[in-house]
Motif scaffolding. Structure first.
Motif, PDB file in Angstrom:
ATOM      1  N   ALA A  59      37.220  34.091  34.141  1.00 33.43           N
ATOM      2  CA  ALA A  59      37.991  34.586  35.284  1.00 33.43           C
ATOM      3  C   ALA A  59      39.441  34.526  34.831  1.00 33.43           C
ATOM      4  O   ALA A  59      39.962  33.449  34.525  1.00 33.43           O
ATOM      5  CB  ALA A  59      37.768  33.711  36.514  1.00 33.43           C
ATOM      6  N   GLU A  60      40.076  35.680  34.759  1.00 30.03           N
ATOM      7  CA  GLU A  60      41.420  35.766  34.205  1.00 30.03           C
ATOM      8  C   GLU A  60      42.348  36.486  35.179  1.00 30.03           C
ATOM      9  O   GLU A  60      41.961  37.449  35.827  1.00 30.03           O
ATOM     10  CB  GLU A  60      41.383  36.515  32.873  1.00 30.03           C
ATOM     11  CG  GLU A  60      42.712  36.573  32.162  1.00 30.03           C
ATOM     12  CD  GLU A  60      42.597  37.303  30.833  1.00 30.03           C
ATOM     13  OE1 GLU A  60      42.993  36.715  29.824  1.00 30.03           O
ATOM     14  OE2 GLU A  60      42.108  38.445  30.813  1.00 30.03           O
ATOM     15  N   GLY A  67      39.054  30.145  34.976  1.00 28.62           N
ATOM     16  CA  GLY A  67      37.680  29.670  35.088  1.00 28.62           C
ATOM     17  C   GLY A  67      36.829  30.302  34.013  1.00 28.62           C
ATOM     18  O   GLY A  67      37.203  31.318  33.421  1.00 28.62           O
ATOM     19  N   PHE A  68      35.680  29.678  33.757  1.00 34.01           N
ATOM     20  CA  PHE A  68      34.734  30.234  32.800  1.00 34.01           C
ATOM     21  C   PHE A  68      33.332  29.782  33.144  1.00 34.01           C
ATOM     22  O   PHE A  68      33.131  28.777  33.824  1.00 34.01           O
ATOM     23  CB  PHE A  68      35.094  29.849  31.352  1.00 34.01           C
ATOM     24  CG  PHE A  68      34.885  28.402  31.015  1.00 34.01           C
ATOM     25  CD1 PHE A  68      33.703  27.973  30.421  1.00 34.01           C
ATOM     26  CD2 PHE A  68      35.873  27.474  31.282  1.00 34.01           C
ATOM     27  CE1 PHE A  68      33.515  26.633  30.105  1.00 34.01           C
ATOM     28  CE2 PHE A  68      35.696  26.127  30.966  1.00 34.01           C
ATOM     29  CZ  PHE A  68      34.508  25.714  30.380  1.00 34.01           C
ATOM     30  N   GLY A  69      32.380  30.573  32.697  1.00 36.91           N
ATOM     31  CA  GLY A  69      30.972  30.238  32.889  1.00 36.91           C
ATOM     32  C   GLY A  69      30.200  30.568  31.631  1.00 36.91           C
ATOM     33  O   GLY A  69      30.521  31.527  30.926  1.00 36.91           O
ATOM     34  N   GLY A  91      37.144  31.092  45.555  1.00 40.54           N
ATOM     35  CA  GLY A  91      36.111  32.063  45.216  1.00 40.54           C
ATOM     36  C   GLY A  91      35.916  32.353  43.738  1.00 40.54           C
ATOM     37  O   GLY A  91      35.052  33.149  43.375  1.00 40.54           O
ATOM     38  N   TYR A  92      36.683  31.726  42.870  1.00 40.81           N
ATOM     39  CA  TYR A  92      36.556  31.983  41.435  1.00 40.81           C
ATOM     40  C   TYR A  92      35.203  31.495  40.903  1.00 40.81           C
ATOM     41  O   TYR A  92      34.545  32.202  40.135  1.00 40.81           O
ATOM     42  CB  TYR A  92      37.693  31.324  40.655  1.00 40.81           C
ATOM     43  CG  TYR A  92      39.017  32.024  40.807  1.00 40.81           C
ATOM     44  CD1 TYR A  92      39.613  32.665  39.721  1.00 40.81           C
ATOM     45  CD2 TYR A  92      39.697  32.052  42.020  1.00 40.81           C
ATOM     46  CE1 TYR A  92      40.842  33.317  39.845  1.00 40.81           C
ATOM     47  CE2 TYR A  92      40.911  32.691  42.158  1.00 40.81           C
ATOM     48  CZ  TYR A  92      41.476  33.318  41.073  1.00 40.81           C
ATOM     49  OH  TYR A  92      42.682  33.958  41.207  1.00 40.81           O
ATOM     50  N   GLY A  93      34.807  30.310  41.298  1.00 36.78           N
ATOM     51  CA  GLY A  93      33.516  29.777  40.867  1.00 36.78           C
ATOM     52  C   GLY A  93      32.370  30.645  41.356  1.00 36.78           C
ATOM     53  O   GLY A  93      31.422  30.923  40.608  1.00 36.78           O
ATOM     54  N   ARG A  94      32.444  31.091  42.585  1.00 33.29           N
ATOM     55  CA  ARG A  94      31.422  31.961  43.169  1.00 33.29           C
ATOM     56  C   ARG A  94      31.316  33.260  42.374  1.00 33.29           C
ATOM     57  O   ARG A  94      30.215  33.704  42.039  1.00 33.29           O
ATOM     58  CB  ARG A  94      31.760  32.273  44.622  1.00 33.29           C
ATOM     59  CG  ARG A  94      30.813  33.233  45.291  1.00 33.29           C
ATOM     60  CD  ARG A  94      31.277  33.540  46.743  1.00 33.29           C
ATOM     61  NE  ARG A  94      30.515  34.625  47.284  1.00 33.29           N
ATOM     62  CZ  ARG A  94      30.748  35.929  47.067  1.00 33.29           C
ATOM     63  NH1 ARG A  94      31.765  36.295  46.303  1.00 33.29           N
ATOM     64  NH2 ARG A  94      29.991  36.849  47.600  1.00 33.29           N
ATOM     65  N   LYS A  95      32.444  33.868  42.050  1.00 34.46           N
ATOM     66  CA  LYS A  95      32.424  35.127  41.304  1.00 34.46           C
ATOM     67  C   LYS A  95      31.847  34.929  39.902  1.00 34.46           C
ATOM     68  O   LYS A  95      31.102  35.779  39.409  1.00 34.46           O
ATOM     69  CB  LYS A  95      33.812  35.742  41.251  1.00 34.46           C
ATOM     70  CG  LYS A  95      34.215  36.307  42.606  1.00 34.46           C
ATOM     71  CD  LYS A  95      35.586  36.928  42.585  1.00 34.46           C
ATOM     72  CE  LYS A  95      35.915  37.451  43.985  1.00 34.46           C
ATOM     73  NZ  LYS A  95      37.238  38.005  44.079  1.00 34.46           N
ATOM     74  N   SER A 159      23.619  41.695  43.781  1.00 34.54           N
ATOM     75  CA  SER A 159      24.407  42.396  42.760  1.00 34.54           C
ATOM     76  C   SER A 159      25.839  41.890  42.756  1.00 34.54           C
ATOM     77  O   SER A 159      26.258  41.198  43.673  1.00 34.54           O
ATOM     78  CB  SER A 159      24.385  43.900  43.001  1.00 34.54           C
ATOM     79  OG  SER A 159      24.988  44.194  44.234  1.00 34.54           O
ATOM     80  N   VAL A 160      26.562  42.256  41.716  1.00 34.65           N
ATOM     81  CA  VAL A 160      27.973  41.862  41.594  1.00 34.65           C
ATOM     82  C   VAL A 160      28.832  43.087  41.785  1.00 34.65           C
ATOM     83  O   VAL A 160      28.586  44.138  41.296  1.00 34.65           O
ATOM     84  CB  VAL A 160      28.228  41.226  40.193  1.00 34.65           C
ATOM     85  CG1 VAL A 160      29.702  40.992  39.982  1.00 34.65           C
ATOM     86  CG2 VAL A 160      27.470  39.943  40.053  1.00 34.65           C
TER      87      VAL A 160
END
Length: 160
Positions: A59-60, A67-69, A91-95, A159-160
């Protein structure tokens, strides 16, 4: 905010975000010795394998990694989701989670597993993950962190 694949050139920024997340967010659930040992193993080089052999998304915003996953498709496992403390609850973690789930479904993964930190348990429950049992995650330096194994069956209509 943009969600994008990680590149080798991102590893220093990933490490900085990872460290900030552990020190600020995880410190409410783990003692100072565990936190120190946890951040002590973080270096840019540890993300190289994930970038090469797993799926790692960032997430940038304004060239800052917030954030990162990490998704291990071969194991059907979310290996990590960490967000910078300044964006906690935004909402970054959720995305990141939704993006990893989307990628998993597109790769014929029907169920995901993960090992949640104590502080992230509510986050994963909110997103449909079910606790299966308590366990420990052992770090390369021998420190054991309490965590909860969780899983979720993925639905085709998300979906995203």
């Amino acid at each position: 905010m943009v969600i994008r694949p990680a590149e080798i050139s991102d590893t220093e920024k990933i490490a900085a975000t990872h460290k900030a997340s552990i020190e600020a967010i995880c410190s409410s659930s783990y003692d100072s010795q565990s936190i120190a040992g946890w951040v002590g193993i973080l270096s840019p080089a540890i993300y190289d394998d994930a970038i090469e052999h797993k799926v790692i998304v960032l997430a940038e915003e304004n060239e800052e990694i917030l954030g990162f996953g990490i998704l291990d498709l071969a194991q059907g496992e979310i290996a990590a989701i960490y967000i910078h403390p300044k964006v906690k609850g935004k909402g970054y973690g959720r995305k990141l989670l939704l993006k990893l789930e989307y990628i998993a479904k597109n790769n014929k993964v029907n169920q995901l597993a993960l090992c949640s930190t104590i502080n992230a348990l509510g986050f994963y429950k909110h997103h449909g993950y079910i606790s299966t049992n308590k366990t420990f995650h052992q770090l390369p330096n021998g420190i054991k962190l309490k965590c909860i194994k969780m899983s979720k069956k993925l639905q085709n209509n998300e979906s995203v």
